[in-house]
Design an enzyme around this catalytic site. Structure first.
Site, PDB file in Angstrom:
ATOM      1  CG  LEU A 114      -1.895  -1.199   1.303  1.00  0.00           C
ATOM      2  CD1 LEU A 114      -2.945  -0.963   2.389  1.00  0.00           C
ATOM      3  CD2 LEU A 114      -2.558  -1.500  -0.031  1.00  0.00           C
TER       4      LEU A 114
ATOM      5  CG  ASP B 154       9.383   0.326   4.727  1.00  0.00           C
ATOM      6  OD1 ASP B 154       8.199   0.265   4.368  1.00  0.00           O
ATOM      7  OD2 ASP B 154       9.986  -0.647   5.248  1.00  0.00           O
TER       8      ASP B 154
ATOM      9  CE1 TYR C  58      -1.460  -6.377  11.071  1.00  0.00           C
ATOM     10  CE2 TYR C  58      -3.465  -7.605  10.575  1.00  0.00           C
ATOM     11  CZ  TYR C  58      -2.603  -6.565  10.301  1.00  0.00           C
ATOM     12  OH  TYR C  58      -2.871  -5.718   9.265  1.00  0.00           O
TER      13      TYR C  58
HETATM   14  P1  NAI Z   1       3.244  -4.492   3.815  1.00  0.00           P
HETATM   15  O1  NAI Z   1       3.670  -5.580   4.731  1.00  0.00           O
HETATM   16  O2  NAI Z   1       3.394  -4.692   2.352  1.00  0.00           O
HETATM   17  O3  NAI Z   1       3.980  -3.135   4.206  1.00  0.00           O
HETATM   18  C1  NAI Z   1       4.321  -2.792   5.522  1.00  0.00           C
HETATM   19  C2  NAI Z   1       5.640  -2.064   5.478  1.00  0.00           C
HETATM   20  O4  NAI Z   1       6.023  -1.753   6.827  1.00  0.00           O
HETATM   21  C3  NAI Z   1       6.772  -2.881   4.865  1.00  0.00           C
HETATM   22  O5  NAI Z   1       7.370  -2.196   3.792  1.00  0.00           O
HETATM   23  C4  NAI Z   1       7.739  -3.096   6.011  1.00  0.00           C
HETATM   24  O6  NAI Z   1       9.107  -3.088   5.611  1.00  0.00           O
HETATM   25  C5  NAI Z   1       7.417  -1.947   6.933  1.00  0.00           C
HETATM   26  N1  NAI Z   1       7.799  -2.268   8.299  1.00  0.00           N
HETATM   27  C6  NAI Z   1       7.558  -3.428   8.967  1.00  0.00           C
HETATM   28  N2  NAI Z   1       8.124  -3.404  10.179  1.00  0.00           N
HETATM   29  C7  NAI Z   1       8.726  -2.192  10.286  1.00  0.00           C
HETATM   30  C8  NAI Z   1       9.483  -1.570  11.318  1.00  0.00           C
HETATM   31  N3  NAI Z   1       9.718  -2.213  12.478  1.00  0.00           N
HETATM   32  N4  NAI Z   1       9.964  -0.335  11.093  1.00  0.00           N
HETATM   33  C9  NAI Z   1       9.722   0.317   9.920  1.00  0.00           C
HETATM   34  N5  NAI Z   1       9.011  -0.227   8.919  1.00  0.00           N
HETATM   35  C10 NAI Z   1       8.516  -1.468   9.096  1.00  0.00           C
HETATM   36  O7  NAI Z   1       1.718  -4.193   4.172  1.00  0.00           O
HETATM   37  P2  NAI Z   1       0.621  -3.405   3.326  1.00  0.00           P
HETATM   38  O8  NAI Z   1      -0.297  -4.383   2.705  1.00  0.00           O
HETATM   39  O9  NAI Z   1       1.251  -2.383   2.483  1.00  0.00           O
HETATM   40  O10 NAI Z   1      -0.197  -2.692   4.512  1.00  0.00           O
HETATM   41  C11 NAI Z   1       0.119  -1.397   4.963  1.00  0.00           C
HETATM   42  C12 NAI Z   1      -0.567  -1.173   6.300  1.00  0.00           C
HETATM   43  O11 NAI Z   1      -1.959  -1.386   6.148  1.00  0.00           O
HETATM   44  C13 NAI Z   1      -0.104  -2.134   7.390  1.00  0.00           C
HETATM   45  O12 NAI Z   1      -0.061  -1.441   8.628  1.00  0.00           O
HETATM   46  C14 NAI Z   1      -1.179  -3.191   7.425  1.00  0.00           C
HETATM   47  O13 NAI Z   1      -1.304  -3.785   8.712  1.00  0.00           O
HETATM   48  C15 NAI Z   1      -2.409  -2.384   7.041  1.00  0.00           C
HETATM   49  N6  NAI Z   1      -3.427  -3.202   6.393  1.00  0.00           N
HETATM   50  C16 NAI Z   1      -3.274  -3.636   5.099  1.00  0.00           C
HETATM   51  C17 NAI Z   1      -4.261  -4.401   4.498  1.00  0.00           C
HETATM   52  C18 NAI Z   1      -4.191  -4.822   3.063  1.00  0.00           C
HETATM   53  O14 NAI Z   1      -5.155  -5.423   2.583  1.00  0.00           O
HETATM   54  N7  NAI Z   1      -3.130  -4.554   2.311  1.00  0.00           N
HETATM   55  C19 NAI Z   1      -5.449  -4.816   5.253  1.00  0.00           C
HETATM   56  C20 NAI Z   1      -5.501  -4.304   6.608  1.00  0.00           C
HETATM   57  C21 NAI Z   1      -4.527  -3.526   7.131  1.00  0.00           C
HETATM   58  C1  15L Z   2      -4.795  -7.523   6.798  1.00  0.00           C
HETATM   59  O1  15L Z   2      -4.810  -6.880   7.833  1.00  0.00           O
HETATM   60  C2  15L Z   2      -3.519  -7.843   6.111  1.00  0.00           C
HETATM   61  O2  15L Z   2      -2.579  -6.804   6.216  1.00  0.00           O
HETATM   62  C3  15L Z   2      -3.682  -8.184   4.655  1.00  0.00           C
HETATM   63  O3  15L Z   2      -2.519  -8.864   4.224  1.00  0.00           O
HETATM   64  C4  15L Z   2      -4.930  -9.018   4.331  1.00  0.00           C
HETATM   65  O4  15L Z   2      -4.728 -10.329   4.705  1.00  0.00           O
HETATM   66  C5  15L Z   2      -6.161  -8.412   4.998  1.00  0.00           C
HETATM   67  O5  15L Z   2      -5.960  -8.055   6.353  1.00  0.00           O
HETATM   68  C6  15L Z   2      -7.411  -9.311   4.933  1.00  0.00           C
HETATM   69  O6  15L Z   2      -8.059  -9.500   5.957  1.00  0.00           O
HETATM   70  O7  15L Z   2      -7.737  -9.772   3.836  1.00  0.00           O
END
Ligand code: NAI
Ligand code: 15L
Length: 266
Positions: free
Chosen positions: A15, A34, A136
């Protein structure tokens, strides 16, 4: 309308890469951060590698910012110790830095896994009690509560986005209900940054899907109007995936497959 000086954490993630490209043109400065490697800075950007658990580094990250879009952290179910550092200590560092640096608005990427133990045959709204489906989800509930405290005590506004499933398209039948398109994600984040009074608000991050488990009525004041839907993907997803066993907890609970993750031997 410029969004001003915005910090985007988690910028190397799925994202984060989407929002970086979309927010860049709307900000007077977009600082992206990041722990992982990111694309080099373009005009109007700063790129800073920093782990969220490094308090001093996070305080530097927020210096001079008008707003934060906090996506950084672990994004799936993992052992508690890892979640504790990245998501719980990390979000605390962001809010303490906001207080000290005078940042007034944060968009926090929460998750539908804050309420993953509600059932797929019920519709819930953001005012109902949390029912996290793992460490989580618990860490995201912590972030929601922490941000409410920072609003009540210090007036720092937060919009908590309980994101459903934000990918190029739904990956399975469940995601027909939880899908959030990238264009709607952008609409949601921009609405959260620009709405005149955000207060402390929680809403579900979803497109205008035909089937849904979530009612965002209590957050209508944010002004988010989704324009996409999972419906164009329905036929293909239903053909590709046989109906799963209705007795499987992954089919009963909104969390889906997250109910099968863990326990972990730390
Ligand atoms: P992602 O896992 O692709 O990106 C998360 C980023 O956070 C990664 O680039 C990672 O290197 C960085 N990160 C992890 N630990 C870290 C740390 N200790 N210090 C600094 N950076 C760190 O996840 P995505 O899909 O991009 O999601 C972004 C946010 O949205 C997350 O917080 C996730 O929990 C939330 N989210 C995403 C969903 C989805 O469908 N993609 C669904 C629900 C929530
Ligand atoms: C989340 O919170 C995760 O970040 C994502 O990888 C998906 O699994 C999403 O929820 C989901 O519930 O589909």
């Amino acid at each position: 309308l410029s969004l001003g000086r915005v910090l985007l954490t988690g910028a190397a993630g799925g994202l984060g890469r989407q929002l970086r490209a979309r927010l860049r043109k709307r900000c007077s400065l977009l600082r992206v951060s990041d722990v992982a490697t990111m694309e080099p800075a373009q005009a109007g950007e700063e790129v800073v590698v920093a782990p969220l658990e490094d308090r001093a580094a996070v305080h530097q990250l927020l210096a001079g910012m008008d707003a934060v879009v906090h996506l950084g952290g672990i994004s799936t179910e993992q052992p508690f110790d890892a979640i504790l550092q990245a998501n719980i200590v990390g979000v605390y560092n962001v809010y303490e830095a906001a207080r000290k640096q005078g940042v007034k608005r944060i968009v926090f990427a929460s998750s539908n896994h804050v309420t993953g133990y509600y059932r797929q045959d019920e519709v819930i709204d953001p005012t109902m009690p949390v029912r996290p489906d793992g460490y989580y989800g618990i860490s995201k509930a912590f972030g929601e509560n922490l941000s409410r405290f920072y609003f009540d005590r210090y007036g720092i506004e937060t919009v908590c986005l309980r994101i459903g499933s934000s990918f190029p398209e739904p990956r399975d039948r469940r995601m027909l209900a939880t899908f959030l398109s990238y264009d709607d994600l952008e609409r949601l984040v921009v609405a959260s940054l620009t709405t005149p009074i955000a207060g402390h608000t929680i809403l579900y991050g979803m497109s205008d899907n035909a089937t849904s488990w979530w009612d965002n009525t209590p957050a209508r004041h944010i002004g988010y109007r989704p324009q996409d839907s999972s419906e164009p993907f329905r036929a293909a997803k239903e053909a590709a995936q046989p109906k799963i066993d209705p007795k499987d907890p992954a089919a009963i609970y909104q969390a889906g497959g997250f109910v099968h993750m863990g326990p972990f031997d730390n």
